[in-house]
Scaffold this active site. Structure first.
Site, PDB file in Angstrom:
ATOM      1  N   SER A 136       0.912  -1.383  -0.276  1.00  0.00           N
ATOM      2  CA  SER A 136      -0.057  -0.320   0.403  1.00  0.00           C
ATOM      3  C   SER A 136       1.290   1.219  -0.287  1.00  0.00           C
ATOM      4  CB  SER A 136      -0.541  -0.236   1.334  1.00  0.00           C
ATOM      5  OG  SER A 136      -1.616   0.961   1.443  1.00  0.00           O
ATOM      6  N   LYS A 162      -0.643  -1.341  -4.575  1.00  0.00           N
ATOM      7  CA  LYS A 162      -2.079  -0.094  -4.340  1.00  0.00           C
ATOM      8  C   LYS A 162      -1.681   1.145  -4.174  1.00  0.00           C
ATOM      9  CE  LYS A 162      -4.717   0.184  -0.001  1.00  0.00           C
ATOM     10  NZ  LYS A 162      -5.115  -0.659   1.621  1.00  0.00           N
ATOM     11  N   LYS A 164      -2.820   4.516  -2.227  1.00  0.00           N
ATOM     12  CA  LYS A 164      -3.986   5.709  -1.803  1.00  0.00           C
ATOM     13  C   LYS A 164      -4.138   7.064  -3.301  1.00  0.00           C
ATOM     14  CE  LYS A 164      -4.342   3.296   2.767  1.00  0.00           C
ATOM     15  NZ  LYS A 164      -5.281   3.422   2.567  1.00  0.00           N
ATOM     16  N   ASP A 189      -6.831   3.186  -3.429  1.00  0.00           N
ATOM     17  CA  ASP A 189      -7.693   2.570  -2.013  1.00  0.00           C
ATOM     18  C   ASP A 189      -7.971   4.617  -1.599  1.00  0.00           C
ATOM     19  OD1 ASP A 189      -9.268   2.351   0.395  1.00  0.00           O
ATOM     20  OD2 ASP A 189      -7.035   1.795   0.985  1.00  0.00           O
ATOM     21  N   GLU A 214     -10.950   0.403  -3.795  1.00  0.00           N
ATOM     22  CA  GLU A 214     -11.241   0.547  -2.389  1.00  0.00           C
ATOM     23  C   GLU A 214     -11.751   1.544  -1.761  1.00  0.00           C
ATOM     24  OE1 GLU A 214      -7.701  -1.547  -0.128  1.00  0.00           O
ATOM     25  OE2 GLU A 214      -8.748  -1.361   1.671  1.00  0.00           O
ATOM     26  N   ASP A 239     -13.805  -2.706   2.556  1.00  0.00           N
ATOM     27  CA  ASP A 239     -12.794  -2.306   3.327  1.00  0.00           C
ATOM     28  C   ASP A 239     -13.966  -2.250   5.459  1.00  0.00           C
ATOM     29  OD1 ASP A 239     -11.113  -1.706   5.530  1.00  0.00           O
ATOM     30  OD2 ASP A 239      -9.600  -0.236   4.395  1.00  0.00           O
ATOM     31  N   LYS A 263      -9.778  -7.091   7.555  1.00  0.00           N
ATOM     32  CA  LYS A 263      -8.367  -6.422   9.194  1.00  0.00           C
ATOM     33  C   LYS A 263      -8.924  -7.380  10.295  1.00  0.00           C
ATOM     34  CE  LYS A 263      -7.058  -2.482   6.244  1.00  0.00           C
ATOM     35  NZ  LYS A 263      -7.533  -1.112   7.181  1.00  0.00           N
ATOM     36  N   GLY A 291      -3.945  -4.241   6.166  1.00  0.00           N
ATOM     37  CA  GLY A 291      -3.225  -3.894   6.950  1.00  0.00           C
ATOM     38  C   GLY A 291      -3.625  -2.555   7.868  1.00  0.00           C
TER      39      GLY A 291
HETATM   40  O1  OSB Z   1      -7.089   1.709   4.360  1.00  0.00           O
HETATM   41  O2  OSB Z   1      -6.267  -0.042   4.552  1.00  0.00           O
HETATM   42  C1  OSB Z   1      -5.840   1.304   4.807  1.00  0.00           C
HETATM   43  C2  OSB Z   1      -3.324   2.391   7.124  1.00  0.00           C
HETATM   44  C3  OSB Z   1      -3.716   2.784   7.765  1.00  0.00           C
HETATM   45  C4  OSB Z   1      -5.031   2.659   7.436  1.00  0.00           C
HETATM   46  C5  OSB Z   1      -5.613   2.240   6.907  1.00  0.00           C
HETATM   47  C6  OSB Z   1      -5.637   1.605   5.380  1.00  0.00           C
HETATM   48  C7  OSB Z   1      -3.763   1.578   6.036  1.00  0.00           C
HETATM   49  C8  OSB Z   1      -2.695   1.170   4.406  1.00  0.00           C
HETATM   50  C9  OSB Z   1      -1.350  -0.045   5.017  1.00  0.00           C
HETATM   51  O3  OSB Z   1      -3.366   0.734   3.588  1.00  0.00           O
HETATM   52  C10 OSB Z   1      -1.339  -1.307   5.017  1.00  0.00           C
HETATM   53  C11 OSB Z   1      -0.469  -1.412   6.015  1.00  0.00           C
HETATM   54  O4  OSB Z   1      -0.623  -1.526   6.782  1.00  0.00           O
HETATM   55  O5  OSB Z   1       0.642  -2.297   4.387  1.00  0.00           O
HETATM   56 MG    MG Z   2      -8.524   0.273   2.684  1.00  0.00          MG
END
Ligand code: OSB
Ligand code: MG
Length: 374
Positions: A136, A162, A164, A189, A214, A239, A263, A291
């Site tokens: 991510s 992925k 953001k 995402d 996402e 999510d 999660k 994660g």
């Molecule tokens: O939406 O997946 C998410 C991190 C913090 C809060 C929300 C998200 C995330 C990530 C990080 O996308 C994923 C990771 O731990 O590598």
């Molecule tokens: Mg997410």
């Protein structure tokens, strides 16, 4: 099992680089670890709540309060806890607060795997001996900076990228990335950054052949995601919206998504994560493991979970070193050049907790005792 002690700690651990999402920037983690001692063994659980209540309503501080004042004492007073799977019933009086519950429940599963002498993966019903991994990638200061990050992650072997995204950090970004890497597995995402008036913008994501988009809309929505999914070729993945098995069933039934991110913290622990996984599998909906910038402890639990059968898409489960200079587990989590993590085949979680380092990083600590419940 006899519960001999419950200790809650807060650790401060800096991230190696800031992580930016549509809801904010994280530079330093405030991580809660639950330690449950029983008959010479120690089970550990991590709370995945963020420092601020921006991903969900929980935060490090709310979880601390709920564990110290409610869940910890309930566990300390329980006489018949034998399995991690007993925890949801034990904690059912407490509404919501799923990340706090998961931290405690997962410590019991962690303990149970050690006591039974089986790997945590097998205890959970895992069947895979390695899992596919993705990364991510947070919002960067520029597209060229992002290109450097992607290049590095692909070179490390990760199978899926992925990104953001949010309005303004989306179309141009996808365009540039797809120009350079037409064939990679790519997803995005939004963490709820869009609204219905953005539907046309999101529809234009279709031309980038994304594996999924996402959580584009509200964090608590199924209905409008289902309206949006009808207008998209790209699969929506939920999510934030999926809190439990019922939500997963509702989302699948309403066609609010075609993919589910599981999660551990968001659904309240291993028991509910397995229930969501099974419900999705029965309906042919693929899942993957998300994660939350976990330390190695939470990461080790994600790895065990992702060994279940229906985790067919690469998860956001990546190497410790992407986030932390020095992880609190030994060995740290590493990814092979094929972008896979091997599931440890030894009793317990398969990664030792570095208790000296945990002690050094601890900024507050509380021993939880039983008290009479009203
Ligand atoms: O939406 O997946 C998410 C991190 C913090 C809060 C929300 C998200 C995330 C990530 C990080 O996308 C994923 C990771 O731990 O590598
Ligand atoms: Mg997410």
């Amino acid at each position: 099992m006899r519960i001999d002690g419950i200790i809650l700690r807060e650790l401060h651990i800096p991230l190696v680089r800031p992580f930016e999402t549509s809801f904010g920037v994280t530079r330093d983690r405030r991580i809660l670890l639950v330690e449950v001692r029983s008959e010479g063994l120690t089970g550990w659980g991590e709370c995945t709540a963020g420092e601020r209540p921006y991903f969900s309503g929980e935060s490090t501080d709310t979880a601390w309060q709920v564990i110290v004042n409610e869940l910890g004492p309930m566990l300390a007073a329980a006489e018949d806890v034998e399995h991690g799977g007993d925890c949801p019933n034990l904690f059912k009086r407490v509404r919501e607060n799923r990340m706090a519950k998961a931290a405690v429940e997962n410590a019991i599963w962690d303990l149970e795997a050690q006591r039974e002498g089986v790997s945590l993966s097998r205890l959970l019903g895992g069947v895979q001996d390695r899992i596919p991994c993705g990364v991510s990638i947070g919002i960067q200061s520029s597209i060229s900076e992002l290109m450097n990050v992607i290049e590095r992650e692909l070179a490390a072997g990760y199978q899926r990228i992925k990104l953001k995204c949010k309005p303004g950090w989306d179309l141009e970004v996808f365009e540039r990335v797809r120009d350079r890497w037409p064939g990679i597995m790519l997803s995005c995402d939004a963490n709820s950054a869009y609204r219905l008036h953005d539907a046309e913008r999101i529809r234009s994501f279709d031309r980038f052949d994304l594996l999924m988009v996402e959580q584009p809309l509200w964090h608590d929505d199924f209905f409008y995601h289902s309206m949006l999914q009808r207008q998209l070729k790209t699969a929506i993945c939920l999510d934030e919206s999926i809190r439990n098995r019922r939500d997963a069933l509702a989302a699948i039934e309403m066609e609010s998504c075609r993919i589910i991110n599981i999660k551990l913290g968001r659904v309240g622990g291993f028991s509910e994560a397995i229930a969501v996984h099974n419900a999705a599998m029965e309906r042919g909906t693929p899942v993957w493991c998300g994660g939350m910038l976990e330390s190695g402890l939470g990461r080790s639990h994600n790895i065990a979970l992702a060994s279940l059968e229906n985790f067919t898409l690469p998860g956001d489960v990546s190497a410790s070193a992407r986030y932390f200079a020095d992880d609190i587990i030994e060995p740290e989590v590493t990814v092979t050049s094929k972008g896979e993590i091997e599931i440890p085949d030894i009793p317990g979680r398969g990664y030792e907790v570095r208790t000296d380092l945990v002690e050094q990083l601890t900024v507050r600590k509380e021993t939880i005792r039983a008290f009479a419940m009203a």
